[in-house]
Write an enzyme that holds these catalytic residues in place. Sequence first.
Site, mmCIF file in Angstrom:
data_model
loop_
_atom_site.group_PDB
_atom_site.id
_atom_site.type_symbol
_atom_site.label_atom_id
_atom_site.label_comp_id
_atom_site.label_asym_id
_atom_site.label_seq_id
_atom_site.Cartn_x
_atom_site.Cartn_y
_atom_site.Cartn_z
ATOM 1 C CG ASN A 1 -0.382 -9.790 -7.643
ATOM 2 O OD1 ASN A 1 -0.026 -10.508 -6.716
ATOM 3 N ND2 ASN A 1 0.014 -8.549 -7.762
ATOM 4 C CD GLU A 2 -4.530 -12.236 -15.750
ATOM 5 O OE1 GLU A 2 -3.843 -11.294 -16.182
ATOM 6 O OE2 GLU A 2 -5.597 -12.599 -16.272
#
Length: 424
Positions: A261-262
């Site tokens: 997700n980063e």
Amino acid sequence: MAELTIDDFETEVTAFLDANAERKGETKKKDFKWGEGTDDVSIFEEVDRELEKRQLDEAKEFKAKRYDAGLGWLTGPTQYGGRELPQVYDRLYSGIESKYRVPSQTFFGIGLGMVAPTILAHATDDVKADLLPKLYRGDLVGCQLFSEPGAGSDLASLQTKAMRDGDEWIITGQKVWTSGAHYSDVGEIICRSDPDLPKHKGLTGFVVDMKAPGVEVRPLRQMTGGASFNEVFFTEVRVPDSHRLGDVNQGWSVALTTLMNERASIGAGAGGGGLGLANVDRLGQMVRHFGLGDDAVTRQELARIYTQFQVAKYTNQRALDRIKAGQAPGPEMSIAKLSLTRNLKETTEFVAQVLGPRICANTGEWGTFSWGQLLLGIPGMRVAGGTDEVMKNIIGERVLGLPKEPGIDTTSPFKDLKVGTQSR
Ligand SMILES: Cc1cc2nc3c(=O)[nH]c(=O)nc-3n(C[C@H](O)[C@H](O)[C@H](O)COP(=O)(O)OP(=O)(O)OC[C@H]3O[C@@H](n4cnc5c(N)ncnc54)[C@H](O)[C@@H]3O)c2cc1C
């Protein structure tokens, strides 16, 4: 319940924003004029703590109003305060909001972009029900407690210990480079829970209260002047077992959820928008201002940079569309991250060529020395969220199918390893 049409939604969002924010004037990007307005192109915020506190309060106030109006978490499950609308509504909301002046929401980037999706995927129902509405309402701000002095790229070498004590865990160790820890309320932490297991297997994730006794946050000053990052020390901090993320010793898959997700959040800016970095007007007007508008080499270089940002933007859009169609973010986002940092680096090299010494000696002239903030911020961008070299390894191994790096020890107990090997 009747289906919400796009028109109804737009009417609802416009009514909310009309009541709670000021509509921007008609000034468009193409109206940008060299020498007018702010010349700030920095990557990292360089605000003092008092101003930062005021901005955070404003950001929280707006976020709470948005949430209370039913617009805080459009795609999330209703049981945790979401609205279960398709992704397209998120884009619609952002499109309408961009026409209004609203307080900067960057404080929530890590909490909502990385920590909340991990909580949704791995926390207990009670923790989800407690924390997710508070995170999306802006009552709580989240941070990511992964990196340590000896574990960055090689994240699985981390040594912060978590020891079980009845219904609680006791956490002791040090994290570093924690963005926003000084204003965060909760953090996602990955700890070593069993050193007898191989390094990827003995890790466990938790949500930790940043105000708990034993948590100490110390700011780190970066070369751009500000202090956006921190060291965070944990001295026998007690965390209830209910705040564990995923199963005991399964923290690596929890960390991967966050890391994917980063990269998706960082890569989402691959076109360089937002900071005006890909703003061809700004670069073009700078070139003309310094008398290089007819210089063939300069023009060619400028066109190349512009084209690269456009290519990155569309490549990235394809990857994001796949995510929005329900597929997990994959190694493609490493390409987006790598393109972004390469394009930013080439932008500053181009600007430095045009400006010469003005970029490092402050003459007070508009639009010159300010580029130094971007130049000095780029190395941080090349490291954050996985370094350029690590991105290249990921692309080599997972996209091109090249053999894995030798030497990654996945079988020996962590306590027997002398040195870490890259694994992020
Ligand atoms: C702006 C910014 C924000 C950050 N925010 C956070 C945060 O909020 N939370 C958090 O936990 N961390 C955060 N970090 C830390 C970041 O995740 C780490 O800095 C990053 O993972 C690199 O780790 P390291 O600094 O230990 O460098 P190292 O891993 O020690 O790397 C040093 C150098 O060696 C190279 N290298 C390492 N391994 C390999 C390999 N296998 N092959 C080739 N080259 C290699 C690297 O590319 C790099 O050039 C942030 C960092 C920055 C710059």
